[in-house]
Design a protein around this motif. Structure first.
Motif, PDB file in Angstrom:
ATOM      1  N   VAL A   8       0.942  -1.689   0.376  1.00  0.00           N
ATOM      2  CA  VAL A   8      -0.668  -0.580   0.462  1.00  0.00           C
ATOM      3  C   VAL A   8       0.636   0.763  -0.276  1.00  0.00           C
ATOM      4  CG1 VAL A   8      -1.374   1.126   1.036  1.00  0.00           C
ATOM      5  CG2 VAL A   8      -2.215  -1.390   1.187  1.00  0.00           C
ATOM      6  N   ASP A   9       1.152   2.255  -0.834  1.00  0.00           N
ATOM      7  CA  ASP A   9       0.991   3.242  -0.869  1.00  0.00           C
ATOM      8  C   ASP A   9       0.621   4.389  -0.062  1.00  0.00           C
ATOM      9  OD1 ASP A   9       3.476   5.220  -2.791  1.00  0.00           O
ATOM     10  OD2 ASP A   9       1.494   5.679  -1.967  1.00  0.00           O
ATOM     11  N   LEU A  10       1.415   4.816   0.999  1.00  0.00           N
ATOM     12  CA  LEU A  10       0.379   6.101   1.743  1.00  0.00           C
ATOM     13  C   LEU A  10       0.359   6.760   1.748  1.00  0.00           C
ATOM     14  CD1 LEU A  10       2.627   4.880   5.316  1.00  0.00           C
ATOM     15  CD2 LEU A  10       0.806   3.757   4.540  1.00  0.00           C
ATOM     16  N   ASN A  24      -7.972  -8.752   3.328  1.00  0.00           N
ATOM     17  CA  ASN A  24      -7.152  -9.332   4.638  1.00  0.00           C
ATOM     18  C   ASN A  24      -5.738  -8.714   4.752  1.00  0.00           C
ATOM     19  OD1 ASN A  24      -9.314  -9.942   5.981  1.00  0.00           O
ATOM     20  ND2 ASN A  24      -8.627 -12.141   5.807  1.00  0.00           N
ATOM     21  N   ALA A  25      -5.175  -8.923   3.189  1.00  0.00           N
ATOM     22  CA  ALA A  25      -3.518  -7.862   3.787  1.00  0.00           C
ATOM     23  C   ALA A  25      -3.497  -6.454   3.044  1.00  0.00           C
ATOM     24  CB  ALA A  25      -3.099  -9.278   1.560  1.00  0.00           C
ATOM     25  N   VAL A  26      -4.786  -5.393   3.176  1.00  0.00           N
ATOM     26  CA  VAL A  26      -4.986  -4.698   2.629  1.00  0.00           C
ATOM     27  C   VAL A  26      -5.125  -4.737   3.952  1.00  0.00           C
ATOM     28  CG1 VAL A  26      -6.243  -2.876   2.518  1.00  0.00           C
ATOM     29  CG2 VAL A  26      -5.442  -3.814   0.516  1.00  0.00           C
ATOM     30  N   SER A  27      -5.632  -4.612   5.048  1.00  0.00           N
ATOM     31  CA  SER A  27      -6.327  -4.604   6.004  1.00  0.00           C
ATOM     32  C   SER A  27      -5.307  -3.998   7.514  1.00  0.00           C
ATOM     33  CB  SER A  27      -7.196  -5.194   7.365  1.00  0.00           C
ATOM     34  OG  SER A  27      -8.726  -5.006   6.625  1.00  0.00           O
ATOM     35  N   SER A  28      -4.640  -5.715   6.739  1.00  0.00           N
ATOM     36  CA  SER A  28      -2.633  -5.760   7.527  1.00  0.00           C
ATOM     37  C   SER A  28      -2.538  -4.514   7.608  1.00  0.00           C
ATOM     38  CB  SER A  28      -1.920  -7.699   7.347  1.00  0.00           C
ATOM     39  OG  SER A  28      -1.483  -7.231   7.993  1.00  0.00           O
TER      40      SER A  28
END
Lengths: 279, 772
Positions: free
Chosen positions: B637-639, B744-748
């Motif tokens: 994910v790009d913050l 779930n990976a995005v949430s993590s």
């Protein structure tokens, strides 16, 4: 779809004449065919200008590069002359997909005048001139004056773009281009930031920024550009200008993103220029 | 069960036979629906409702009829049979009569000499509407005083088309025993099938009946619908499937409607009638995945043992029932997930609204609830401080366990093996450490790993056991080649190749000797629909049944030719056991049979093993067998922008014996791509029941660059006694598992909790802000 008749002009003068009669210039058709299919435009006929020698070719000129309006993105990306314009190559490489880059042209990108036009961002950064031919005369105007608004340009009836003249930037510019959206290709930017930054002794000497998809046209936030001068390219120094850049843009909300998101991301992307310091 | 003598030729099942349909498709020689042309053919355009809910005051087609190139029009008055498209219920008219219930509902038809002429003529229709109150959200539709949309005879209560339940144990007690309870609400929107080939049919009047050619999954559904609207016996209606460029469920029920529309025109005009949708009409007016709202609550003991699950969910069905009751039922059964849970309470509702009817889409009502149950498992793991793979393994169903519907699993449960294999091939511990190191190092990027485990009930299940059947016809030609006719369809999933492998293996001939005939309802008995990941299992058993019968006949011939009660096999020759010089080839046997007037055709038949269901309690043997999977996704994910990219993927499946590892791998990778789209980008906004941008310009599906190059696929094969060579179903499972692993990976990665699809950059940036 019933396509309008496609006419092949004998030469540039013929093309100008046919355009004056209401014909719509056509090269790759990557934007035009979409508009025709939607019925957004109903020209009486199309003028295929893709093979006119005056509109083709990519040449080095005194202090710059001239790119024919009918040169495709792939031709531009692979032309030796554009090796001196890495920012142009960075941006054009993100356009659509290989198929679209083979068919689409930079001239078309300019005349389409979309605020999301990826090709326009480097042209704004480099101060490109748009060379226009018409029934009366040839004229040349800066891209920022050529593009008037979404889909609107300074082209008069009967005029067409012959070429673009791009001055070479001073040596030492760090190029930056980033396009934001929900996938990696075939993407119309939700927001984009292009930049040319010159750094001397750890501080910005000059900075040019251009943002796409966050205003009715591609936007040069000149106050932020000036404020960058003298600062180091650190996250902390850039962060001080984040809000200024977010306030400089004038985005809308549409199906692809909200105005608020575009504003936030415009400011955030400024921080990404810190990557230039290491690169 | 007789198996051919064995050892005589290399096995074909289990080998990566190249797709038999690949070459024609790559060469551009495959003929799709729109490639068909018939002498005198007219082009049909549907005149559709512009309003979501309205009384039709006047339908003025005079401008349409007089438009250039128009051959004729058809309205409700021209329907010779019943104005109903029969699917599960009988609530949907072919052409709206009096009232329209969604934007895009067919009102009338125009036929012209060209497609453009038909389109331009259709635009001249003048319709006077009297608007009726409309609702678009299931909550509004169920509210007191909502305008009635569902027909009372097609709905359980009011606008609730269906309300279905599972009641197991006592959830109050289960939650009382829990040390930790997690609770969440999850929202998902439409997903569009985005098959490469849009919907299309050509109806050809012939022999006092009607033949329809088209891109479709379920020829027998289409046959039934066309016969119903034309008032013809089924035997007078023949459906031939054309090469089908993708279905994903979108060509399950919709072709019935379109074929019936074209057939009415063809019947009236006595001319072949082609009805092909362009992309925007297809996206705007045909079925898609049901939007859903899911409220989910899970309780567990401190050691991770699940004690209770309570689920309430609502699917937006659209204006008519179509397949929604079946979709809802699959969602109901799959809502608790592949876990041992002593106390379960599920309430599932499908709700009528003034929107385009939703229908079948790979996963069929399960992906929505899977997003919820797999998110819950991760939330639970985080609360318990447990490894998410370990939490799943602890609760994963095993042989001998009882499912949420009280079904005792007696065989073929490879879930535990999937979890173990996924841990192994992902190098689970190392990957976690690498991700943590990356996240410490990077300022503006975060990686995360997500897991998802699913079970999938293969076949139609106890809601529609009558449809779980298949017929096959095998014909030995005089030269030893073999023609195979089946009643289920190739839609790009690889069925043709797999069925030929089963036939070839069963007969003992090379794959190249077997040819599949185009699917034609006049060739084989009603074989049910090509859905529910049932083709390899059920159709495969029918093919194997036919192959074994034919093989017995061939062996009789061999014994007669060799004059010996036994024989051996070498390569593709049958040999006298004592005198190997005396031998006969497969082709010679076929010739011998032909010259002696032997019957060289056999039929095969199969049906799914028995299932049962009590709708009052939601107890029963819901499906005859289940497939399982465990997926792991690694995202970045790009913050700064919220952009998410899937970097790596590991997928492990138990679909029993894998007939073709190459096509199976293709199914898995395709399902991962589709799941990435569902979780991250696919969004089809609508306002007042109108799809706002029915085009691929704004409906983004993943490109090749959005699918990671690093996908590891593995199969653990827990064989199923009821499937051919032990095969279960695979088709839908990869999509079902993949999106939830990405979510779930995005949430993590963000530290937030994704509760709505798709995780577009804007939504992810919000998660980042909340997670920080």
């Amino acid at each position: 779809m019933d396509l309008p008749e496609i006419v092949r002009p004998r030469d540039l003068a013929d093309a100008v004449r046919l355009t004056g009669e209401g014909g719509k210039p056509l090269v790759g058709g990557t934007d035009l065919f979409v508009r025709l299919r939607k019925g957004a435009e109903r020209p009486p006929f199309l003028v295929y200008v893709g093979e006119l020698p005056e509109l083709r070719g990519i040449h080095e000129t005194e202090g710059g590069v001239e790119i024919g309006a009918a040169a495709t993105h792939v031709e531009i990306l692979s032309a030796p002359a554009t090796a001196q314009l890495p920012i142009l190559r960075l941006a054009l490489a993100t356009i659509g997909s290989p198929a679209l880059r083979h068919m689409g042209t930079l001239g078309g990108n300019v005349v389409n005048a979309s605020p999301a036009g990826d090709g326009l961002v480097p042209l704004y950064l480099l101060g490109a001139q748009v060379n226009v031919v018409g029934p009366a005369r040839e004229r040349s105007l800066p891209v920022e004056e050529f593009v008037l608004g979404p889909g609107r340009t300074a082209l008069q009836p009967g005029e067409l773009i012959r070429s673009l003249t791009i001055p070479l930037p001073r040596d030492g510019a760090h190029p930056y281009f980033r396009k934001v959206g929900r996938r990696q290709a075939l993407l119309i930017a939700v927001a984009s930031l292009g930049a040319l930054v010159w750094v001397e002794d750890g501080a910005v000497r000059e900075a040019r920024l251009a943002l796409g998809s966050v205003a009715p046209t591609v936007l040069r936030p000149r106050e932020v550009e000036r404020a960058l001068v003298g600062r180091p390219l650190t996250v902390e120094a850039l962060a001080e200008l984040r809000d200024a850049l977010s306030s400089a843009v004038r985005p809308i909300s549409d199906l692809r993103a909200s105005a608020d998101y575009r504003r936030r991301v415009s400011g955030n992307l400024l921080l990404d220029l810190s990557s230039l310091a290491s690169g | 069960m007789t198996r051919r003598s064995g050892g005589e030729s290399d096995p074909i099942v289990g080998t990566p036979v190249p797709r038999l349909d690949a070459e024609a498709k790559v060469r551009g020689e495959a003929r799709y629906a729109d490639d068909l042309a018939f002498a005198g053919m007219v082009h049909v355009k549907t005149i559709r409702s512009e309003r979501p809910h309205a009384r039709i005051v006047r339908l003025d087609l005079s401008g349409v009829e007089s438009a250039p190139g128009v051959v004729g029009i058809a309205t409700v008055a021209d329907i010779p049979g019943e104005n109903i498209v029969p699917i599960i219920y009988r609530d949907m008219p072919l052409l709206a009569a009096g009232v329209v219930r969604y934007v895009g509902e067919p009102l009338a038809l125009v036929a012209a000499e060209t497609r453009d002429a038909a389109r331009e003529a259709a635009a001249r229709a003048r319709v006077a509407y009297e608007d009726l109150p409309a609702v678009f959200d299931p909550r509004d539709a169920l509210a007191h005083g909502a305008p009635p949309i569902a027909r009372p005879d097609a709905a359980d209560e009011g606008n609730a088309f269906n309300h279905m339940v599972i009641r197991k144990g006592d959830v109050a007690q289960g939650f009382a025993q829990a040390d930790v309870i997690v609770e969440g609400e999850y929202e998902v929107g439409y997903q569009e099938h985005a098959y490469l080939e849009p919907q299309g049919v050509v109806a050809v009047p012939e022999d006092g009946g009607m033949t329809v050619y088209g891109t479709l999954q379920c020829p027998f559904y289409v046959q039934n619908a066309v016969a119903n609207v034309l008032g013809l016996p089924l035997a007078r209606v023949r459906i031939v499937q054309t090469c089908t460029g993708g279905g994903f469920g979108g060509k399950e029920d919709v072709p019935s409607h379109l074929a019936a529309l074209a057939a009415v025109v063809a019947w009236k005009l006595r001319r072949p009638a082609k009805l092909v949708l362009d992309r925007s009409e297809d996206i705007a007016t045909t079925s898609k995945r049901h939007p859903g709202s899911i409220r989910y609550r899970t309780g567990a003991r401190r050691d991770g043992t699940l004690t209770a699950v309570e689920v309430e969910f609502y699917y937006n069905a659209g204006a008519y029932q179509t397949l929604s009751s079946a979709v809802l039922w699959r969602g109901l059964v799959h809502a608790p997930g592949p876990y041992r849970i002593p106390n379960v309470k599920v309430d599932a509702y499908s709700v009528a609204t003034n929107t385009v009817p939703c229908g079948a889409f790979r996963g069929f009502g399960s992906p929505q609830v899977i997003f919820a149950h797999e998110s819950q498992m991760d939330e639970l793991a985080r609360r318990l401080g447990m490894d998410p793979l370990e939490l799943r393994a602890k609760n994963a169903l095993r042989v001998g366990d009882e499912t949420a519907t009280g079904q005792v699993l007696t065989e073929s449960v490879g879930l535990g093996a999937c979890l173990a294999k996924a841990r192994e091939i992902s190098r689970w511990e190392e990957v976690q450490a690498e991700v943590a190191a990356f996240n410490r190092r990077e300022r503006f990027k975060r990686r995360g790993v997500g897991v998802s485990t699913v079970m999938y009930g293969v076949g139609m299940g106890a809601k529609a056991p009558l449809l779980d059947k298949a017929g096959a016809y095998l014909k030995l030609e005089a030269d030893g080649s073999v023609t195979l006719a089946v009643g289920t369809t190739e839609m790009g999933q690889g069925a043709e190749t797999v069925l030929v492998q089963i036939a070839a293996d069963g007969l003992g001939v090379p794959v190249g000797m077997v040819r599949v005939a185009p699917v034609d309802t006049s060739r084989v008995p009603d074989s049910g629909p090509t859905v529910a990941s049932r083709t390899t299992t059920v159709q495969g058993m029918a093919v194997l049944d036919a192959a074994r019968r034919l093989r017995l006949r061939i062996e009789d011939a061999v014994r007669a030719i060799l004059g010996c009660p036994t024989f051996t096999v070498a390569g593709h020759r049958f040999c006298h056991p004592q005198d190997p010089a005396r031998s006969v080839s497969f082709a010679e046997v076929a010739r011998w049979m032909w010259t002696r007037n032997w019957d060289m055709g056999v039929t095969g038949w199969a049906e799914g093993k028995p299932v049962d269901w009590d709708p009052a309690t939601g107890h029963g043997n819901a499906y005859f067998v289940y497939s399982y999977a465990c997926h792991i996704a690694l995202v970045e994910v790009d913050l700064l922008t919220g952009e998410t990219r899937v970097n790596r993927f590991w997928a492990v499946h138990d679909s029993g014996r894998i007939v073709n590892p190459a096509t199976a791998r293709g199914q898995v990778i395709g399902g991962i791509a589709q799941g990435i789209g569902y979780a991250l980008m696919e969004e089809l906004p609508s306002r007042d029941g109108r799809i706002l941008a029915p085009s691929f310009t704004s409906y983004h599906i993943p490109t090749a660059r959005d699918v990671p190059a690093g996908i590891a696929v593995a199969f653990v094969e827990a064989p199923y006694s009821g499937g051919p060579f032990g095969a279960k179903g695979l088709g839908e499972v990869p999509l079902m598992a993949s999106h939830a692993a990405v979510a779930n990976a995005v949430s993590s990665a963000t530290g937030g909790r994704l509760r709505a699809y798709p995780a577009i950059p804007e939504r992810v940036l919000d998660l980042v802000a909340k997670g920080a």
